[in-house]
Design a protein around this motif. Structure first.
Motif, PDB file in Angstrom:
ATOM      1  N   ARG A  78     -10.902   2.928  -2.837  1.00 15.85           N
ATOM      2  CA  ARG A  78     -10.507   2.255  -1.591  1.00 15.85           C
ATOM      3  C   ARG A  78     -10.448   3.227  -0.421  1.00 15.85           C
ATOM      4  N   GLY A  79     -10.951   4.438  -0.616  1.00 18.01           N
ATOM      5  CA  GLY A  79     -11.027   5.402   0.481  1.00 18.01           C
ATOM      6  C   GLY A  79      -9.827   6.299   0.638  1.00 18.01           C
ATOM      7  N   VAL A  80      -8.927   6.279  -0.317  1.00 17.81           N
ATOM      8  CA  VAL A  80      -7.728   7.114  -0.241  1.00 17.81           C
ATOM      9  C   VAL A  80      -8.036   8.514  -0.773  1.00 17.81           C
ATOM     10  N   THR A  81      -7.539   9.524  -0.076  1.00 19.82           N
ATOM     11  CA  THR A  81      -7.670  10.905  -0.542  1.00 19.82           C
ATOM     12  C   THR A  81      -6.284  11.486  -0.803  1.00 19.82           C
TER      13      THR A  81
ATOM     14  N   ALA B 230      -5.005   3.405   7.102  1.00 22.29           N
ATOM     15  CA  ALA B 230      -4.140   2.212   7.137  1.00 22.29           C
ATOM     16  C   ALA B 230      -2.740   2.471   6.595  1.00 22.29           C
ATOM     17  N   MET B 231      -2.398   3.715   6.286  1.00 24.43           N
ATOM     18  CA  MET B 231      -1.158   3.963   5.558  1.00 24.43           C
ATOM     19  C   MET B 231       0.115   3.591   6.324  1.00 24.43           C
ATOM     20  N   ARG B 232       0.119   3.653   7.630  1.00 27.62           N
ATOM     21  CA  ARG B 232       1.324   3.237   8.352  1.00 27.62           C
ATOM     22  C   ARG B 232       1.592   1.751   8.104  1.00 27.62           C
ATOM     23  N   ALA B 233       0.554   0.926   8.248  1.00 25.43           N
ATOM     24  CA  ALA B 233       0.703  -0.508   8.014  1.00 25.43           C
ATOM     25  C   ALA B 233       0.975  -0.792   6.544  1.00 25.43           C
TER      26      ALA B 233
ATOM     27  N   LEU C 280       3.294   3.919 -11.851  1.00 24.94           N
ATOM     28  CA  LEU C 280       2.048   3.154 -11.936  1.00 24.94           C
ATOM     29  C   LEU C 280       2.182   1.809 -11.235  1.00 24.94           C
ATOM     30  N   ARG C 281       3.319   1.160 -11.423  1.00 26.75           N
ATOM     31  CA  ARG C 281       3.544  -0.126 -10.755  1.00 26.75           C
ATOM     32  C   ARG C 281       3.484   0.018  -9.233  1.00 26.75           C
ATOM     33  N   GLY C 282       4.046   1.094  -8.744  1.00 22.31           N
ATOM     34  CA  GLY C 282       4.027   1.330  -7.308  1.00 22.31           C
ATOM     35  C   GLY C 282       2.642   1.615  -6.770  1.00 22.31           C
ATOM     36  N   LEU C 283       1.855   2.387  -7.500  1.00 23.44           N
ATOM     37  CA  LEU C 283       0.516   2.706  -7.035  1.00 23.44           C
ATOM     38  C   LEU C 283      -0.391   1.478  -7.070  1.00 23.44           C
ATOM     39  N   ARG C 284      -0.177   0.589  -8.019  1.00 27.54           N
ATOM     40  CA  ARG C 284      -0.938  -0.662  -8.001  1.00 27.54           C
ATOM     41  C   ARG C 284      -0.552  -1.507  -6.781  1.00 27.54           C
ATOM     42  N   ALA C 285       0.710  -1.434  -6.407  1.00 26.50           N
ATOM     43  CA  ALA C 285       1.127  -2.164  -5.204  1.00 26.50           C
ATOM     44  C   ALA C 285       0.489  -1.567  -3.951  1.00 26.50           C
ATOM     45  N   VAL C 286       0.303  -0.255  -3.923  1.00 30.98           N
ATOM     46  CA  VAL C 286      -0.391   0.381  -2.809  1.00 30.98           C
ATOM     47  C   VAL C 286      -1.824  -0.150  -2.724  1.00 30.98           C
ATOM     48  N   ALA C 287      -2.477  -0.273  -3.866  1.00 27.65           N
ATOM     49  CA  ALA C 287      -3.831  -0.807  -3.894  1.00 27.65           C
ATOM     50  C   ALA C 287      -3.853  -2.233  -3.332  1.00 27.65           C
ATOM     51  N   ASP C 288      -2.899  -3.064  -3.735  1.00 26.29           N
ATOM     52  CA  ASP C 288      -2.830  -4.434  -3.214  1.00 26.29           C
ATOM     53  C   ASP C 288      -2.632  -4.452  -1.707  1.00 26.29           C
ATOM     54  N   ALA C 289      -1.741  -3.558  -1.239  1.00 31.47           N
ATOM     55  CA  ALA C 289      -1.457  -3.529   0.188  1.00 31.47           C
ATOM     56  C   ALA C 289      -2.675  -3.066   0.992  1.00 31.47           C
ATOM     57  N   LEU C 290      -3.406  -2.109   0.457  1.00 32.90           N
ATOM     58  CA  LEU C 290      -4.638  -1.677   1.124  1.00 32.90           C
ATOM     59  C   LEU C 290      -5.645  -2.823   1.205  1.00 32.90           C
ATOM     60  N   ASP C 291      -5.775  -3.569   0.120  1.00 30.54           N
ATOM     61  CA  ASP C 291      -6.684  -4.705   0.129  1.00 30.54           C
ATOM     62  C   ASP C 291      -6.260  -5.745   1.167  1.00 30.54           C
ATOM     63  N   ALA C 292      -4.965  -5.971   1.258  1.00 29.11           N
ATOM     64  CA  ALA C 292      -4.451  -6.942   2.222  1.00 29.11           C
ATOM     65  C   ALA C 292      -4.721  -6.484   3.654  1.00 29.11           C
ATOM     66  N   GLU C 293      -4.554  -5.199   3.911  1.00 23.41           N
ATOM     67  CA  GLU C 293      -4.799  -4.677   5.252  1.00 23.41           C
ATOM     68  C   GLU C 293      -6.284  -4.698   5.584  1.00 23.41           C
ATOM     69  N   ALA C 294      -7.129  -4.495   4.566  1.00 24.68           N
ATOM     70  CA  ALA C 294      -8.572  -4.495   4.789  1.00 24.68           C
ATOM     71  C   ALA C 294      -9.058  -5.880   5.173  1.00 24.68           C
TER      72      ALA C 294
END
Length: 425
Positions: free
Chosen positions: A350-353, A373-376, A411-425
C-alpha cells in the motif's frame, strides 16, 4: 474496528495465515506474556500503540493510590513528610537508577518535569564548563532532537552568551560517532543528545558518543525519555555525566508524572543548578537569609516534591525489578521485528515504508511507518479504538510497550492500519 477483506488484501491468504500463526507462537513462547494482565485495559479489544507516550496504568496502582489517600495523606497528614515523603524522591530515584538506568545509589532523584530538569542540568553544565575555560561557549545538539531539547538549547545559549552548533542528521539514522567527532572541539561546553530518537526510534551508541564528547573535553547530557524502562542503559559504566528521563512512558507513572535526573557523583559538588529553591538547601528547615546548596542530589531539587505524582511509577519499577531490563529488551526487539515484518507484508503493498532502523541493535522500542496519508489514517484509527500517534513528516508511530503489549494485539493494529489506508485511498 473493521477487518481487511481477504479477497482484496495483498497479504492474503497465505501471508495472513502465516502472520496469525507467528503471532500466536510468539505470544505462547513469550516469558513476559502473563504481565499483560497486570495492566488496566489489556483485556479490551482496544489496540494501544502509544505506550511510548503514555503507558497503561498497572492494576496495582489502583490500590496504591487509594491507600495513599486514605492511610498516608488522610491518616498521617503532614506527619507524612517526616515519616517518608521527604525521602521519596531519592528512594524512587535510587530504584530507577538500579533497575532502569544502570546507576549506583545517590545519583538519581525524581523531581520536576522533563523540561525543567533538562534546563537545570544543561545550564549547570554549561556554566561549570565555561567557568573553567571561557573558550567553551558552544552547546552541541542535533536538528532532529525532541522539540523541548532544541528549544532549551537555543534559549540557554542566548541566556548565557553562548551559541549552538547544530548537527544535521539523517532522521532514520541518528547521530553517529563520525558526525559528532566533527562537531565537538575546544569550544564545546556540553553535548545534548537523545538515547532513542523520538521520531524514528534510532538507538544511539551512547557509550561511544559519550567517549567522543569527553575526548573533546565536553560534558554530555543524555535524554533518556524514550529509553528508560525499554532498553538497557548503563549510566555509570558508560561514563555518562548527566541524564534526564520522563516516567510516564515505559515507567507508567501516569499523565505528567515527574521526571528523574541523574548526575554522576563526580560532578555533584561542582554543579550549581540555577533554580535555587528551599528544598535544595543544605538545611531545608533553617530557612536562613542565604541559599546554601545541599550536598549530593538534594541540591538539584527546587520546590516541594510532587509526592502524588511519584506513586504510580513504583508499580512498574517493581515489575522491572522482578523481570530485569534485559528480558524487557528481548521482548521489545521481538515486538518491533514482528511489527516491521508485518508492516512489510500488510502495508508495503500500500506504499508504506519503514522510517525506523531495520537493524535491531540500532532500534529502540517504537517503529515509525511513513505514508502521505498517515495524519488522516491516525485520526481514523483513533475513532476505531486503535491508538498510534502521528509525527511529521507523514509518520505513524507505533510504540510497543513490552510489559503490556502482545504480538496478537500488534498484528490486529497493523491490519487496522491497512484498512484505514484503504479507506483513505
Amino acid at each position: 474496528m473493521t477487518t481487511t477483506d481477504p479477497a482484496t488484501d495483498p497479504a492474503a491468504p497465505a501471508a495472513r495465515e502465516d502472520l496469525d500463526e507467528r503471532a500466536a507462537k510468539l505470544d505462547a513462547a513469550d516469558p513476559l506474556a502473563g504481565l499483560r494482565d497486570e495492566f488496566i485495559g489489556s483485556e479490551t479489544p482496544l489496540v494501544y500503540f502509544d505506550g511510548n507516550s503514555l503507558g497503561r496504568p498497572p492494576r496495582a496502582t489502583v490500590d496504591r493510590l487509594s491507600s495513599f489517600v486514605v492511610d498516608e495523606w488522610g491518616g498521617r497528614l503532614i506527619r507524612g513528610w517526616d515519616e517518608s515523603w521527604m525521602k521519596l524522591p531519592f528512594d524512587i530515584g535510587d530504584t530507577i537508577g538500579r533497575v532502569a538506568i544502570g546507576a549506583a545509589a545517590g545519583q538519581t532523584v525524581v523531581g520536576d518535569s522533563t523540561t525543567v530538569l533538562l534546563y537545570k542540568l544543561l545550564r549547570a553544565a554549561f556554566d561549570a564548563q565555561h567557568a573553567v575555560d571561557p573558550a567553551r561557549v558552544e552547546i552541541v545538539c542535533d536538528t532532529d532532537n525532541f522539540p523541548t531539547d532544541r528549544y532549551l538549547v537555543d534559549g540557554i545559549a542566548r541566556e548565557r552568551g553562548g551559541r549552538v552548533r547544530w548537527i544535521d542528521v539523517d532522521r532514520s539514522a541518528g547521530v553517529t560517532a563520525e558526525v559528532l567527532s566533527g562537531a565537538v572541539g575546544a569550544e564545546t561546553a556540553v553535548v545534548l543528545l537523545s538515547h532513542v530518537a523520538y521520531r524514528s526510534g534510532h538507538l544511539a551508541d551512547a557509550e561511544t558518543l559519550t567517549r567522543v564528547a569527553h575526548d573533546a573535553g565536553a560534558l554530555v547530557l543524555w535524554d533518556l525519555c524514550h529509553s528508560a524502562g525499554s532498553v538497557p542503559v548503563e549510566c555509570d559504566a558508560w561514563g555518562v555525566d548527566l541524564a534526564v528521563g520522563c516516567t510516564y512512558k515505559y515507567l507508567n507513572g501516569g499523565p505528567g508524572s515527574p521526571a528523574f535526573a541523574y548526575v554522576a557523583a563526580r560532578h555533584q559538588q561542582s554543579l550549581a543548578q540555577p533554580i535555587q529553591g528551599w528544598m535544595g538547601a543544605a538545611d531545608v528547615f533553617a530557612m536562613g537569609p542565604e541559599y546554601v546548596p545541599a550536598d549530593g542530589m538534594r541540591r538539584f531539587l527546587s520546590g516541594t516534591p510532587p509526592i502524588v505524582g511519584m506513586l504510580a511509577m513504583q508499580d512498574t519499577l517493581s515489575i522491572l525489578d522482578r523481570v530485569g531490563i534485559e528480558a524487557v529488551r528481548a521482548k521489545s526487539l521481538a515486538l518491533t521485528s514482528f511489527a516491521i515484518d508485518a508492516a512489510d507484508g500488510l502495508l508495503g503493498p500500500r506504499g508504506v515504508t519503514v522510517a525506523s532502523p531495520r537493524d535491531p541493535g540500532a532500534r529502540g522500542g517504537h517503529v515509525t511507518l511513513s505514508h502521505p496519508a498517515m495524519r488522516a489514517v491516525t485520526a481514523r484509527l483513533w475513532c476505531e479504538d486503535v491508538i498510534p500517534d502521528y509525527r511529521d513528516p507523514a509518520g505513524l508511530r507505533i510504540g510497543l510497550s513490552p510489559l503490556s503489549t502482545s504480538f496478537a494485539e500488534t498484528l490486529r493494529g497493523l491490519r487496522a492500519v491497512a484498512d484505514a489506508l484503504d479507506a483513505e485511498a
